[in-house]
Each structure stands twice: as structure tokens, then as C-alpha cells.
Design an enzyme around this catalytic site. Structure first.
Site, PDB file in Angstrom:
ATOM      1  N   HIS A  97       2.878   3.705  -8.806  1.00  0.00           N
ATOM      2  CA  HIS A  97       2.775   2.268  -9.132  1.00  0.00           C
ATOM      3  C   HIS A  97       4.034   1.796  -9.879  1.00  0.00           C
ATOM      4  O   HIS A  97       4.513   0.687  -9.673  1.00  0.00           O
ATOM      5  CB  HIS A  97       1.526   2.004  -9.985  1.00  0.00           C
ATOM      6  CG  HIS A  97       0.244   2.291  -9.257  1.00  0.00           C
ATOM      7  ND1 HIS A  97       0.022   1.876  -7.972  1.00  0.00           N
ATOM      8  CD2 HIS A  97      -0.886   2.965  -9.631  1.00  0.00           C
ATOM      9  CE1 HIS A  97      -1.190   2.272  -7.575  1.00  0.00           C
ATOM     10  NE2 HIS A  97      -1.749   2.935  -8.563  1.00  0.00           N
ATOM     11  N   ASP A 117       0.823  -1.207   0.000  1.00  0.00           N
ATOM     12  CA  ASP A 117       0.000   0.000   0.000  1.00  0.00           C
ATOM     13  C   ASP A 117       0.862   1.263   0.000  1.00  0.00           C
ATOM     14  O   ASP A 117       2.001   1.236   0.456  1.00  0.00           O
ATOM     15  CB  ASP A 117      -0.918  -0.038   1.233  1.00  0.00           C
ATOM     16  CG  ASP A 117      -2.094   0.923   1.097  1.00  0.00           C
ATOM     17  OD1 ASP A 117      -2.381   1.371  -0.042  1.00  0.00           O
ATOM     18  OD2 ASP A 117      -2.727   1.228   2.129  1.00  0.00           O
ATOM     19  N   LEU A 164      11.748 -20.001  -5.108  1.00  0.00           N
ATOM     20  CA  LEU A 164      10.669 -19.180  -4.534  1.00  0.00           C
ATOM     21  C   LEU A 164       9.397 -19.311  -5.379  1.00  0.00           C
ATOM     22  O   LEU A 164       9.451 -19.275  -6.604  1.00  0.00           O
ATOM     23  CB  LEU A 164      11.109 -17.707  -4.527  1.00  0.00           C
ATOM     24  CG  LEU A 164      10.031 -16.692  -4.117  1.00  0.00           C
ATOM     25  CD1 LEU A 164       9.822 -16.702  -2.605  1.00  0.00           C
ATOM     26  CD2 LEU A 164      10.389 -15.286  -4.580  1.00  0.00           C
TER      27      LEU A 164
HETATM   28  C1  FPP Z   1      -1.748   0.153  -3.437  1.00  0.00           C
HETATM   29  O1  FPP Z   1      -1.357   1.494  -3.349  1.00  0.00           O
HETATM   30  C2  FPP Z   1      -1.142  -0.475  -4.602  1.00  0.00           C
HETATM   31  C3  FPP Z   1      -1.848  -1.037  -5.627  1.00  0.00           C
HETATM   32  C4  FPP Z   1      -3.311  -1.049  -5.691  1.00  0.00           C
HETATM   33  C5  FPP Z   1      -1.165  -1.617  -6.781  1.00  0.00           C
HETATM   34  C6  FPP Z   1       0.078  -2.387  -6.515  1.00  0.00           C
HETATM   35  C7  FPP Z   1       0.844  -2.416  -7.755  1.00  0.00           C
HETATM   36  C8  FPP Z   1       2.177  -2.400  -7.863  1.00  0.00           C
HETATM   37  C9  FPP Z   1       3.102  -2.485  -6.714  1.00  0.00           C
HETATM   38  C10 FPP Z   1       2.751  -2.285  -9.208  1.00  0.00           C
HETATM   39  C11 FPP Z   1       3.402  -3.519  -9.737  1.00  0.00           C
HETATM   40  C12 FPP Z   1       2.514  -4.662  -9.747  1.00  0.00           C
HETATM   41  C13 FPP Z   1       2.738  -5.787 -10.428  1.00  0.00           C
HETATM   42  C14 FPP Z   1       1.870  -6.939 -10.127  1.00  0.00           C
HETATM   43  C15 FPP Z   1       3.793  -5.924 -11.457  1.00  0.00           C
HETATM   44  P1  FPP Z   1      -2.465   2.606  -3.438  1.00  0.00           P
HETATM   45  O2  FPP Z   1      -2.567   3.059  -4.844  1.00  0.00           O
HETATM   46  O3  FPP Z   1      -3.741   2.125  -2.845  1.00  0.00           O
HETATM   47  O4  FPP Z   1      -1.850   3.724  -2.541  1.00  0.00           O
HETATM   48  P2  FPP Z   1      -2.630   4.838  -1.708  1.00  0.00           P
HETATM   49  O5  FPP Z   1      -3.388   4.104  -0.636  1.00  0.00           O
HETATM   50  O6  FPP Z   1      -1.526   5.691  -1.167  1.00  0.00           O
HETATM   51  O7  FPP Z   1      -3.517   5.572  -2.664  1.00  0.00           O
END
Ligand code: FPP
Length: 249
Positions: free
Chosen positions: A44, A27, A138
Site C-alpha cells: 500500500h 488493485d 485536475l
Molecule cells: C487494493 O489492493 C488496494 C487497496 C485496497 C488500497 C489502495 C490504497 C493505496 C493505493 C494507498 C494510497 C491511498 C491513498 C488514498 C493515499 P489489494 O490490497 O486488494 O491487493 P491484492 O488484491 O493483491 O491483495
């Protein structure tokens, strides 16, 4: 000077007491980007770099299973721009990383309702799973279009179909039967669940499997989470006494 190898011993961890399965709620990508006046997608993108490093860090340490929450079944509620950006990022990441994952003998798995994903991404995931299926390093399990409640619903439907077909009696439905119909029944429950960016909730992640997981929450946003943060989480885990409901003297 030769670089210090990244092993559990060098990190000051007890290799015999590492979690077998680490699960991560990655997150804070959006907050990380907003704090820098940038588009959420840049967060992201940075989160993808972090994820790559943490996958190989877990592999180096000898952790057997890593599950990450890449896209929840609720994330479709985000803007079209963000959802589209995440789908493109996941496709590009899979295409870019697959050869290195194979070289490192990482077994790729994807958990979630695959049928709702864009066809090209679905095929890329299927291809990665097929090409890495026999690896014993893994296991990297990506939870994509994943929801914990939806997973239990899917398991219950599969069990109901078996009852209807006369293959199973209702009384035979026990915890083991439900667990056997989840998306990744061969993967043990997570020992450690890490959540970055400070929120104290599960957000519909691995609801069944985290019944006895140790939870570690760090205020660090996912793009800033590095190997030192991972080691801090693992060191904290090694201080915990796991009781599974019993009394431990
Ligand atoms: C949460 O942060 C994150 C996500 C919903 C997406 C996770 C994705 C990645 C780490 C990118 C790479 C992924 C793959 C599978 C290659 P948020 O956007 O909810 O953050 P916030 O709460 O600060 O808005």
C-alpha cells in the site's frame, strides 16, 4: 539535454480525444508485497507513491477528472492491522501532499460515507476539499469508504425524503434525478475505467456511473503501474469506438 515534456502530443496521444474522466481500481498492492515476501502494508505504501505520480501525470496530460478506489466499503473486512495501516497511510498522505496539491491547483474531492471514518482523517479530507474547492485544474476524486450499491441506496433515501416532504413527486424520479443525488453529481461519468492486477470485475466501484465506460484491465499490479502504463491505457482507449447503444457505421 532538456527533459521531454510529458504532454499528450509527446506521448503519441491525440489531445482532442483524451478521456475527460479516468477512474482507476488500484488493485494488486497485497500481491505485489507478498511476491516480495513483504507485509501487505508495504504494498500500500508503494501504491501511494504510484498514486502520486499518476495524479500529476493525469494533470500534465490535461485529463480533467481522476477518481481512484482508495478504500471500499467492503475493505473493513480486512485485518485490523491492515485497516489501521491504510487509515494511517491515508492521513499521512493527505498531510504530506496537500501543499503540493494546492501549488498545482488540483481540486480534491472525497466520495463515500465519510461518517464512518476516524475523526482525524475525516477532518483532513474536509480541510483538503475546502482549501482546493475553487481550483479548476485536475479534479482528484478519492473514493473512500465507498461502495457503488451503498451510493445508490444513499441517493434513493435522499429522494424518498424529498417525496415525503412533498418536494418531489415519485414520477419525477428519473435517471437525471438519481444521478443528481449521487456523491459527486457535478463530475461526469468516467470515460475510461482502468483496473490493475488482472481481475475482470467491478468490485462495487461506480456501478451507476460506469454504464458506458470503456474498461481497460492490465495484469500489472498497482505499485508497478507507471506513466508508460497510463499512456498504454489511454492509447488503447483512443482506438475504441464508443457507441452508447447506438449503431455507429
Ligand atoms: C487494493 O489492493 C488496494 C487497496 C485496497 C488500497 C489502495 C490504497 C493505496 C493505493 C494507498 C494510497 C491511498 C491513498 C488514498 C493515499 P489489494 O490490497 O486488494 O491487493 P491484492 O488484491 O493483491 O491483495
Amino acid at each position: 539535454m532538456p527533459e521531454t515534456p510529458f504532454t499528450a502530443e509527446h506521448a503519441g496521444l491525440d489531445p482532442a480525444r483524451l478521456p475527460v474522466h479516468v477512474a482507476i481500481i488500484m488493485d494488486g498492492n497485497g500481491r505485489w508485497a507478498s511476491a516480495r515476501g513483504k507485509n501487505r502494508l508495504l504494498g500500500h505504501d508503494q501504491g501511494y507513491r504510484t498514486l502520486k505520480d499518476i495524479v500529476y501525470a493525469c494533470d500534465d496530460l490535461g485529463i480533467r477528472y481522476l477518481t481512484v478506489y482508495g478504500f471500499s466499503s467492503e475493505n473493513w473486512r480486512r485485518s485490523q492491522e491492515e485497516v489501521g495501516g491504510l487509515m494511517t497511510l491515508m492521513l499521512r498522505a493527505m498531510q504530506t501532499e496537500i501543499e503540493e496539491l494546492i501549488q498545482n491547483r488540483v481540486r480534491v474531492r472525497v466520495s463515500g460515507r465519510m461518517s464512518d471514518l476516524p475523526a482525524d482523517l475525516r477532518e483532513e479530507f474536509a480541510d483538503a476539499m475546502r482549501r482546493t474547492a475553487d481550483f479548476t485544474g485536475l479534479t482528484f476524486n478519492l473514493a473512500i469508504n465507498y461502495g457503488g450499491r451503498g451510493e445508490v441506496v444513499d441517493a434513493v433515501q435522499a429522494l424518498a425524503r424529498k417525496v415525503l416532504a412533498g418536494e418531489l413527486a415519485p414520477e419525477e424520479i428519473d435517471e437525471a434525478a438519481v444521478a443528481a443525488h449521487l456523491y459527486a453529481p457535478d463530475i461526469p461519468d468516467p470515460d475510461l475505467l482502468i483496473r490493475t492486477a488482472g481481475e475482470l470485475r467491478l468490485s462495487n466501484f461506480l456501478l451507476w456511473q460506469t454504464a458506458y465506460s470503456e474498461i481497460y484491465v492490465t495484469p500489472t499490479c498497482w505499485p508497478d503501474f507507471d506513466r508508460a502504463h497510463l499512456i498504454a491505457a489511454l492509447a488503447d482507449y483512443q482506438k475504441r469506438i464508443r457507441k452508447f447503444g447506438a449503431v455507429v457505421e
